[in-house]
Design an enzyme around this catalytic site. Structure first.
Site, mmCIF file in Angstrom:
data_model
loop_
_atom_site.group_PDB
_atom_site.id
_atom_site.type_symbol
_atom_site.label_atom_id
_atom_site.label_comp_id
_atom_site.label_asym_id
_atom_site.label_seq_id
_atom_site.Cartn_x
_atom_site.Cartn_y
_atom_site.Cartn_z
ATOM 1 N N ARG A 232 0.849 -1.193 0.000
ATOM 2 C CA ARG A 232 0.000 0.000 0.000
ATOM 3 C C ARG A 232 0.887 1.245 0.000
ATOM 4 N NH1 ARG A 232 -3.435 -2.643 -1.771
ATOM 5 N NH2 ARG A 232 -5.561 -2.976 -1.027
ATOM 6 N N ASP A 256 4.424 -0.292 -6.936
ATOM 7 C CA ASP A 256 3.145 -0.643 -7.582
ATOM 8 C C ASP A 256 2.009 0.104 -6.897
ATOM 9 O OD1 ASP A 256 1.428 -2.280 -9.333
ATOM 10 O OD2 ASP A 256 0.774 -3.225 -7.468
ATOM 11 N N GLU A 262 -4.749 7.182 -4.416
ATOM 12 C CA GLU A 262 -6.190 7.360 -4.292
ATOM 13 C C GLU A 262 -6.642 8.671 -4.933
ATOM 14 O OE1 GLU A 262 -8.723 8.277 -0.604
ATOM 15 O OE2 GLU A 262 -8.109 6.189 -0.496
ATOM 16 N N HIS A 293 -0.764 -0.191 -9.708
ATOM 17 C CA HIS A 293 -1.476 -1.112 -8.810
ATOM 18 C C HIS A 293 -1.982 -2.339 -9.585
ATOM 19 C CE1 HIS A 293 -3.726 -1.152 -4.724
ATOM 20 N NE2 HIS A 293 -3.559 -2.396 -5.160
#
Ligand code: NAD
Ligand code: COI
Length: 328
Positions: A232, A256, A262, A293
């Protein structure tokens, strides 16, 4: 019984269709990601399956409850974007898919590591400039001669450890809840940071883990360390990473999951670009490998995400209990 799938991508659609045909259960597919403005499209349905990295808000759960929908079955692992208190307050029960293919993410982390340790970005950059000679001067390191520090030894961390050990690397693990019955060589975090040539993160993005890799952590690391984050974005203080890339202390970084993912993903929908100067600077660095991601993104993983998520939803709807209900 009727189910609706939000955030449906083209690669997921055939699995959803096949499941619906096999079970005879009506399943509506919607491509938009679920939010409080479009949840009305689920009116009349019994449960929602969903996959997204953008937030699931308390307001969304309240609207679900108002529509009489009590179950949300997400197709992924991470829960960091879900307002669990909001879901609980609205009486919406959540399930996730904790293990659709830990190997997929572990393999991606190793792929990034291999790319970085053999300086592929620098080599490629020279070749693109027709500098064949320049491309020959980036000497690599054997992974088998390195110490790899794996932070977080859950499903994905353990899969990564297996692969790194296959290369003959010495692997150190750090986890506040060490795995039982394994021969993982556990050390404290400081030791791992000090002794590792490669640092590989596999911990959840809980608020308590935010910036666990900060400027002080980078100070403890070896010169020429390689760091890979497929877990994350909030785990690494990206500004500190950038400083250490600029100084050369960090030889390579594989990201990644980007810290500002976000807000940037939301911007992407609005503006068609990330508009992020930190991302832009790292994009220019040949010793950084960035990806949007996608560590999870294999055929096996996608099929399992769909199948296991629908099995959870059916568990809720038919038996009142899902195998992977999230309770905290
Ligand atoms: P898991 O729950 O099996 O393992 C996580 C481990 O991290 C646990 O053992 C836990 O004790 C440990 N941990 C928690 N805080 C820690 C800390 N501060 N330091 C060290 N260890 C800590 O989860 P998993 O299946 O291995 O997944 C790990 C994470 O990977 C997920 O939470 C998700 O954020 C991320 N993920 C990313 C992708 C992707 O496509 N990039 C896909 C799936 C999962
Ligand atoms: C997860 O499963 O947690 C991921 O990070 C994958 C992503 C598609 C949300």
């Amino acid at each position: 019984m009727k189910i609706v799938s939000f955030g449906t991508r083209p690669d997921e659609a055939p699995y959803l269709t096949e499941w619906s045909e096999r079970t005879g259960i009506e399943l509506k597919q919607i491509t938009a990601t679920l939010n409080e403005d479009n949840v009305d499209q689920a009116a009349g349905y019994d449960g929602i399956t969903c996959m997204q990295t953008v937030p699931y808000s308390a307001a969304l759960f309240q609207k679900m409850a108002d529509l009489g929908i009590k179950f949300l079955s997400i197709r992924n692992v991470g829960l960091d974007n879900i307002d669990m208190a909001g879901a609980k307050a609205a009486g919406v029960r959540i399930s996730n898919v904790p293990a659709y293919s830990p190997e997929a993410i572990a393999e991606f982390a190793v792929t990034m590591t291999m790319h970085l340790i053999r300086n592929m970005g620098q080599v490629e950059q020279h070749l693109r400039e027709n500098d064949y000679n320049g491309a020959m001067h980036y000497i690599g390191r054997n992974v088998g001669d390195c110490t790899v520090g794996v932070i977080g030894t859950g499903r994905i961390g353990r899969a990564a450890i297996q692969i790194f050990e296959g290369f003959g690397a010495k692997v150190l693990g750090y986890d506040p809840y060490p795995a039982k019955n394994t021969d993982i060589d556990y050390v404290d975090l400081d030791t791992l940071l000090r002794e590792s040539d490669i640092i590989d993160l596999h911990v959840p993005g809980l608020p308590s883990n935010t910036h666990m890799i900060d400027a002080a952590a980078f100070d403890k690391m070896k010169d020429r360390v390689i760091i890979v984050n497929t877990a994350r974005g909030n785990l690494i203080d990206t500004q500190a990473l950038l400083d250490n890339l600029r100084s050369g202390k960090v030889a390579g970084a594989g990201i990644d999951t980007f810290e500002y993912e976000e807000q940037d993903l939301l911007n992407l929908e609005q503006h068609g670009s990330f508009n992020d100067p930190v991302w832009d600077e790292m994009m220019q660095m040949p010793n950084v490998v960035l990806s949007p991601h996608i560590a999870y993104y294999t055929e096996t993983a996608v099929r399992n995400m769909v199948e296991f998520s629908l099995a959870n939803l059916m568990g809720f709807l038919e038996k009142g209990a899902a195998e992977n209900e999230v309770t905290k």
